[in-house]
Design an enzyme around this catalytic site. Structure first.
Site, PDB file in Angstrom:
ATOM      1  N   GLN A 130      38.694 -20.405 -36.902  1.00 44.70           N
ATOM      2  CA  GLN A 130      37.673 -19.774 -37.166  1.00 44.70           C
ATOM      3  C   GLN A 130      36.957 -19.090 -36.343  1.00 44.70           C
ATOM      4  O   GLN A 130      36.473 -19.783 -34.927  1.00 44.70           O
ATOM      5  CB  GLN A 130      36.947 -20.940 -37.907  1.00 44.70           C
ATOM      6  CG  GLN A 130      35.583 -20.511 -38.469  1.00 44.70           C
ATOM      7  CD  GLN A 130      34.403 -21.448 -38.627  1.00 44.70           C
ATOM      8  OE1 GLN A 130      34.644 -22.274 -38.147  1.00 44.70           O
ATOM      9  NE2 GLN A 130      34.367 -21.614 -39.758  1.00 44.70           N
ATOM     10  N   TYR A 132      33.296 -17.720 -35.605  1.00 43.67           N
ATOM     11  CA  TYR A 132      32.112 -16.936 -35.960  1.00 43.67           C
ATOM     12  C   TYR A 132      31.444 -17.426 -35.235  1.00 43.67           C
ATOM     13  O   TYR A 132      30.508 -16.565 -35.141  1.00 43.67           O
ATOM     14  CB  TYR A 132      32.103 -18.695 -37.592  1.00 43.67           C
ATOM     15  CG  TYR A 132      33.206 -18.265 -38.689  1.00 43.67           C
ATOM     16  CD1 TYR A 132      33.360 -17.991 -38.900  1.00 43.67           C
ATOM     17  CD2 TYR A 132      32.290 -19.489 -39.405  1.00 43.67           C
ATOM     18  CE1 TYR A 132      33.870 -17.438 -40.752  1.00 43.67           C
ATOM     19  CE2 TYR A 132      32.611 -18.924 -41.263  1.00 43.67           C
ATOM     20  CZ  TYR A 132      33.543 -17.942 -41.424  1.00 43.67           C
ATOM     21  OH  TYR A 132      33.993 -18.234 -42.515  1.00 43.67           O
ATOM     22  N   SER A 133      30.748 -18.909 -34.795  1.00 42.70           N
ATOM     23  CA  SER A 133      29.815 -18.529 -33.795  1.00 42.70           C
ATOM     24  C   SER A 133      30.285 -17.539 -32.577  1.00 42.70           C
ATOM     25  O   SER A 133      30.692 -17.654 -32.588  1.00 42.70           O
ATOM     26  CB  SER A 133      29.959 -20.299 -33.130  1.00 42.70           C
ATOM     27  OG  SER A 133      29.445 -21.737 -34.900  1.00 42.70           O
ATOM     28  N   SER A 165      37.633 -23.626 -32.181  1.00 37.60           N
ATOM     29  CA  SER A 165      38.854 -25.042 -32.203  1.00 37.60           C
ATOM     30  C   SER A 165      40.410 -24.239 -32.589  1.00 37.60           C
ATOM     31  O   SER A 165      40.074 -23.328 -32.952  1.00 37.60           O
ATOM     32  CB  SER A 165      38.549 -25.677 -33.378  1.00 37.60           C
ATOM     33  OG  SER A 165      37.833 -26.141 -33.579  1.00 37.60           O
ATOM     34  N   GLU A 248      34.502 -25.663 -46.167  1.00 39.92           N
ATOM     35  CA  GLU A 248      33.992 -26.693 -44.843  1.00 39.92           C
ATOM     36  C   GLU A 248      33.111 -27.544 -44.649  1.00 39.92           C
ATOM     37  O   GLU A 248      33.227 -28.582 -44.473  1.00 39.92           O
ATOM     38  CB  GLU A 248      33.290 -25.858 -43.491  1.00 39.92           C
ATOM     39  CG  GLU A 248      33.657 -26.421 -42.462  1.00 39.92           C
ATOM     40  CD  GLU A 248      32.542 -25.818 -41.101  1.00 39.92           C
ATOM     41  OE1 GLU A 248      31.855 -24.826 -41.861  1.00 39.92           O
ATOM     42  OE2 GLU A 248      33.060 -26.186 -40.228  1.00 39.92           O
ATOM     43  N   SER A 376      24.492 -28.255 -38.057  1.00 40.85           N
ATOM     44  CA  SER A 376      24.199 -29.496 -36.838  1.00 40.85           C
ATOM     45  C   SER A 376      22.911 -30.127 -37.492  1.00 40.85           C
ATOM     46  O   SER A 376      22.310 -29.785 -38.853  1.00 40.85           O
ATOM     47  CB  SER A 376      22.973 -28.910 -35.967  1.00 40.85           C
ATOM     48  OG  SER A 376      22.101 -28.543 -36.506  1.00 40.85           O
TER      49      SER A 376
END
Lengths: 416, 369
Positions: A130, A132-133, A165, A248, A376
Site C-alpha cells: 500500500q 499511502y503514507s 509493509s 483496513e 494513530s
C-alpha cells in the site's frame, strides 16, 4: 438477547467442522507471515487454493474473478473463523491485497481491472503493498506530495513513500499520487496500480524497534506505468482511498483480538513464580490481571454487540468507532503486565537463553504497529470525538510572515 | 442473533426515563436531597411495574428478568433517582424467590409488587467490605446486634439482613428493639443507616443456615444493579460534558475544539461503550447461565466503578469551576457514582471475588479481632 446464530446455521457449521477434521495443510517451516513479510510457499499456495475451492477463503468474491461466489453472510464468516480456530487450522491468507485492494476494486474498479488482478491476488500469487503514507503525510494523508504526470499513455511517478509493509516482496502497489496539483488537496489525488518491477523503484527496508524489517521506504524516480492503471477517475483518488481505509479499519479493529493475549497471561501468572510465591498468589499482579480480564471481556461482548448490529442491519453510532483505540490500548496493557510479571527475564529477547517460552517483549514492542498504524491513537480520538460525539474540528493554523495565523478553513472533510 | 435490548426492553427504558425526567428536575433533586422517597413518585414507579418486575405473574408481578432490572437500574442512575429501588425491587424479591418457602413467597411477594412493602438491605457482612462494624446474632427466635450500612433504610418497612454468612432474615421496622441510626453519606439521593437490634423478633427466609447460595446470588445481583446505576449516571455526566464543551467559548473557540478536551471526551466514551456491552451481557447470563453470574457481576461492578469514576471526575473537570459548585447539580451524579463504587464491595474487593470464583485464589477468611 439471543446469542445463538440460529438453527439455520447448524448445517453450515457441521460442514465446516467436517472439512476441518479431514484436511490439514502440508507442513512447512516459516518465520514470517506468508503473503505479508515473505512470499507464500508452495504449501501455503496449495492450502489457499483448497480453501477457495471449498469457500473458506475468498468466500464472497464472484466466481468470474476466481472466488467462491457466496452471498455475503457475516455469521458464516464467523463460523468459519471459530471452527478453524478450534481445530488449530490456519485460515486463508490475509494481506493488504486481499483485505483492502480486492474489495476496493469490486466497489470502484473496472471490469478489466477486476479480471486482471483479483484472481492472482486471492490465490496468493500476486502480493500487494500500500503506497499511502509519506514522510510529510502521515495522519494528514491528503497532504501527500508524490506526483504523477501523464505522458502519452503512461503515468510518470516521482516521490517517496514510507511505512510500506510488504514492499520488499510485493508484485504490485496501490498508490496514492498527486495528479492535479492545482486542485484543493483532497481533489488532486489519484489512485494508481503500480507494478513493483519497473525501473526507478528503490525499496529500502526500515528496521523497527522489534528488530524486524516489516516496513520499507520506497523511492520513486521517473517510474513509468500504463495510463489505464488508475482506479476511479483522475482526482477521485481520495474517495477511492477512503473505500480502502474502511476495509483496513475493519481489519485492524477486530474487538476479539485481546482474547488470546489474556489467556496466555492467565497461564503465565499461574506458572511463573516471583521469589517463592506464584505470581497469581501475589495481590498486586493478580489485581492487574483482573482489571485486564474485565476490559477483555467487555471488548469481547462489545464485539458481539457490533456483530449483532451489522447482522441485523442496525445503525452503528460512536460504539463502532472506538474498537481500534480500545483494543490496541488493551493489548499494550496486557503485554506490559506479562513483561512486568517476568521482571528482568521479561527483557530477554529474540531467543535469548533463559527467555520465557513466549516472546512477550516482542509482542509488547509490536503493539506500536496497532497503536500507530491505520490512524494513530490520537487520530482515532479525533474521529471518535468529531464523528462520534459531534465535537468541532481543530482550527487550522499556518506559519505566515514569521508568526502563526489561523488559516481560512479548508473545505476538506474527514481527512483522517 | 441479537445482542442488546429488545423492542419491549427499549420501550420500558423510554417509559422510565420519561417518568423520572418529568418528576425529577434539578430543583426537585436538590430540595429533596436526604429526604425519604416522594410518595407520588413511588406510586408512579409502582404503576409502571418497577417493583413487580422480578416477581412472577402468579404473585402480582410481571415476571421479567435481570436484563429488565438492569434497564430500570440504569434509568435510576441516569436520574439519580431518590428511590429505594435496589432493596425493594431487586434484592428482596430475589431473596424470597431464591431462599423462601412457597408460603413465604405467597405472603411477601404480593406486597412488594404492589409497593406496599419497602425493604432496606444490609449485606455488608458478606460483601467483603474492608471495615465492618456490625454483627447480627440469632438466638432462638430473637436477634441481637448491629447491622452496618443498611441501604435504603429511611423508607423501609422491612429489613433484609444476613446473619452468620449463611442465613437471611427479615425484620419488620416496628418490631421490638429496632433502632435506626441514619448516617450522613456523601450521596444524599439514597439513605444509609446502622440498624440496631435488641431482642428483636425476625423471620428467617427459608431455612436457617441454608441461604449461602442465595446470598451469593443476591450479592451478584446487587453488584450488577450498582454497575448499571453507575453506568446510567456516568453516561449522563459524559454527555453533559460533551454539551458543555460545545457551549462554552474561551479564546474565541468552543472548548470542545481543543484536543485537550476533545481527547478526554473520546477516552471517556471509549471506556463507556464496552462497559455497556459487559453490563448487558452480565445481566443476560444472570438468568441464562447461572454459573457465570458471579464472575460477570463482579467484572461489571469493577469496570463500571473504574470507568464511572474516571468519567465523573473528568466531567466535573471539563465543566471547570462551575462543575465544582452545587449550581449545576453535577455533584449529585458524581457522589452517586462514588457511593456505588464502595457499596457491596469496592473495585479491589469485587475483583478478588472474581478471582475466587475462577479458583485462582482462596477466599479471604475473616480473622478474629
Amino acid at each position: 438477547m439471543d446469542l445463538s446464530y440460529g438453527p439455520e446455521y447448524d448445517d453450515f457449521r457441521a460442514e465446516v467442522r467436517e472439512f476441518c477434521r479431514n484436511h490439514r495443510p502440508a507442513e512447512h517451516r516459516s518465520r514470517g507471515i506468508p503473503g505479508v513479510t515473505e512470499r507464500p510457499s508452495p504449501e501455503v499456495l496449495a492450502w489457499q487454493a483448497k480453501l477457495i475451492e471449498h469457500g473458506y477463503a475468498a468466500r464472497t468474491i464472484p466466481r468470474e474473478y476466481g472466488g467462491y461466489g457466496a452471498k455475503p453472510d457475516i455469521i458464516e464468516n464467523r463460523i468459519i473463523q471459530e471452527e478453524f480456530l478450534a481445530a488449530g487450522l490456519p485460515l486463508g491468507l490475509s494481506n493488504q491485497g486481499i483485505s483492502m485492494l480486492v474489495p476496493t476494486l469490486l466497489e470502484v474498479g473496472t471490469a478489466e481491472q477486476c479480471t486482471t488482478y483479483i484472481r492472482p491476488t486471492i490465490y496468493g500469487e500476486m502480493i500487494w503493498c500500500q503506497g499511502y503514507s509519506e514522510p510529510g503525510a502521515g495522519s494528514d494523508l491528503a497532504s501527500l506530495r508524490t506526483r504523477a504526470e501523464l505522458d502519452g499513455d503512461e503515468w510518470i511517478i516521482n516521490g517517496q513513500k514510507i511505512w510500506t509493509s510488504s514492499a520488499h516482496v510485493a508484485d504490485m502497489c496501490f498508490i496514492l499520487v498527486r495528479t492535479e496539483p492545482e486542485a484543493p488537496k483532497h481533489h488532486g489525488i489519484s489512485y494508481l496500480l503500480m507494478p513493483m518491477d519497473r525501473p526507478g523503484i528503490d525499496v529500502r527496508p526500515l528496521v523497527t524497534m522489534t528488530g524486524d524489517a516489516t516496513f520499507n521506504e520506497v523511492f520513486l524516480a521517473d517510474v513509468r506505468i500504463p495510463a489505464k492503471n488508475i482506479v476511479g477517475a483522475r482526482g477521485q483518488g481520495w474517495h477511492v482511498a477512503n473505500v480502502t481505509l474502511k476495509y483496513e479499519r475493519g481489519m485492524l479493529g477486530n474487538a476479539g483480538q485481546g482474547q488470546s493475549g489474556i489467556k496466555g497471561l492467565v497461564e503465565l501468572l499461574q506458572e511463573e513464580t516471583a521469589g517463592s510465591a506464584r505470581a497469581m498468589d501475589l495481590d498486586h499482579y493478580r489485581d492487574r490481571l483482573l482489571k485486564l480480564q474485565g476490559r477483555t471481556l467487555a471488548n469481547k461482548y462489545h464485539g458481539m454487540r457490533l456483530l449483532s448490529q451489522s447482522i441485523n442491519g442496525e445503525q452503528t453510532g460512536v460504539e463502532g468507532l472506538i474498537t481500534k483505540l480500545s483494543a490496541t490500548e488493551l493489548a499494550y496493557d496486557i503485554y506490559s503486565l506479562a513483561v512486568d510479571v517476568l521482571g528482568e527475564t521479561g527483557t530477554l529477547y529474540d531467543g535469548s537463553p533463559y527467555q520465557a517460552e513466549r516472546d512477550w517483549q516482542k509482542s509488547l514492542l509490536g503493539c506500536f504497529t496497532g497503536i500507530i498504524g491505520g490512524g494513530s491513537a490520537n487520530i482515532q480520538r479525533n474521529i471518535i470525538a468529531e464523528r462520534g460525539l459531534g465535537l468541532p474540528r481543530e482550527p487550522r493554523v499556518r506559519f505566515d510572515s514569521g508568526r502563526w495565523e489561523l488559516s481560512p478553513s479548508a473545505s476538506n472533510k474527514g481527512g483522517n | 442473533m441479537h445482542f442488546g435490548l429488545s423492542e419491549e426492553q427499549t420501550m420500558l427504558q423510554d417509559m422510565l426515563r420519561r417518568c423520572l425526567e418529568e418528576r425529577l428536575d434539578l430543583e426537585t433533586l436538590k430540595r429533596t436531597a436526604g429526604q425519604p422517597c416522594d410518595p407520588e413518585l413511588w406510586r408512579a414507579l409502582v404503576e409502571l411495574g418497577v417493583t413487580g418486575a422480578l416477581i412472577p405473574e402468579d404473585y402480582g408481578g410481571s415476571g421479567l428478568g435481570m436484563l429488565e432490572a438492569e434497564v430500570i437500574a440504569e434509568a435510576m442512575g441516569r436520574s439519580v433517582a431518590p428511590v429505594p429501588y435496589l432493596g425493594t425491587a431487586v434484592l428482596a424479591p430475589l431473596a424470597w424467590q431464591l431462599a423462601g418457602t412457597p408460603e413465604q413467597r405467597e405472603r411477601h411477594l404480593g406486597p412488594i409488587a404492589s409497593g406496599e412493602h419497602r425493604y432496606g438491605v444490609g449485606l455488608t457482612e458478606v460483601a467483603g467490605a474492608p471495615r465492618q462494624f456490625g454483627k447480627v446474632t440469632l438466638e432462638g427466635d430473637r436477634a441481637w446486634g448491629r447491622c452496618y450500612f443498611v441501604l435504603d433504610a429511611s423508607d423501609a418497612s422491612h429489613f433484609l439482613l444476613t446473619a452468620n454468612g449463611d442465613t437471611l432474615v427479615v425484620i419488620e421496622r416496628g418490631a421490638e428493639g429496632v433502632s435506626i441510626e441514619l448516617l450522613n453519606d456523601v450521596d444524599r439521593t439514597r439513605s444509609f443507616a446502622v440498624l440496631g437490634l435488641e431482642r428483636t423478633p425476625f423471620e428467617t427466609v427459608g431455612e436457617p443456615g441454608r441461604a449461602a447460595q442465595a446470598i451469593d446470588a443476591l450479592l451478584a445481583a446487587g453488584r450488577l444493579m450498582l454497575a448499571a446505576d453507575t453506568f446510567g449516571a456516568a453516561e449522563v455526566m459524559l454527555f453533559r460534558a460533551r454539551d458543555y464543551s460545545m457551549e462554552r467559548f474561551q479564546f474565541d473557540r468552543p472548548i470542545g475544539s481543543f484536543q485537550g478536551v476533545k481527547h478526554l471526551l473520546a477516552n471517556m466514551v471509549t471506556d463507556l461503550e464496552p462497559c455497556r456491552s459487559l453490563i448487558w451481557y452480565a445481566a443476560h447470563v444472570f438468568d441464562a447461565e447461572p454459573a457465570e453470574r458471579v464472575l460477570h457481576a463482579c467484572h461489571a461492578k469493577s469496570l463500571a466503578s473504574e470507568i464511572g469514576k474516571f468519567i465523573a471526575r473528568s466531567s466535573i473537570e471539563i465543566h471547570g469551576g462551575m462543575g465544582f459548585t452545587e449550581e449545576l447539580g453535577l455533584h449529585l451524579w458524581y457522589k452517586r457514582i462514588e457511593a456505588n463504587r464502595q457499596l457491596l464491595g469496592g473495585p479491589e474487593t469485587v475483583r478478588h471475588a472474581a478471582a475466587v470464583d475462577q479458583g485462582w485464589v482462596q477466599p479471604l477468611t475473616a480473622t478474629a479481632t
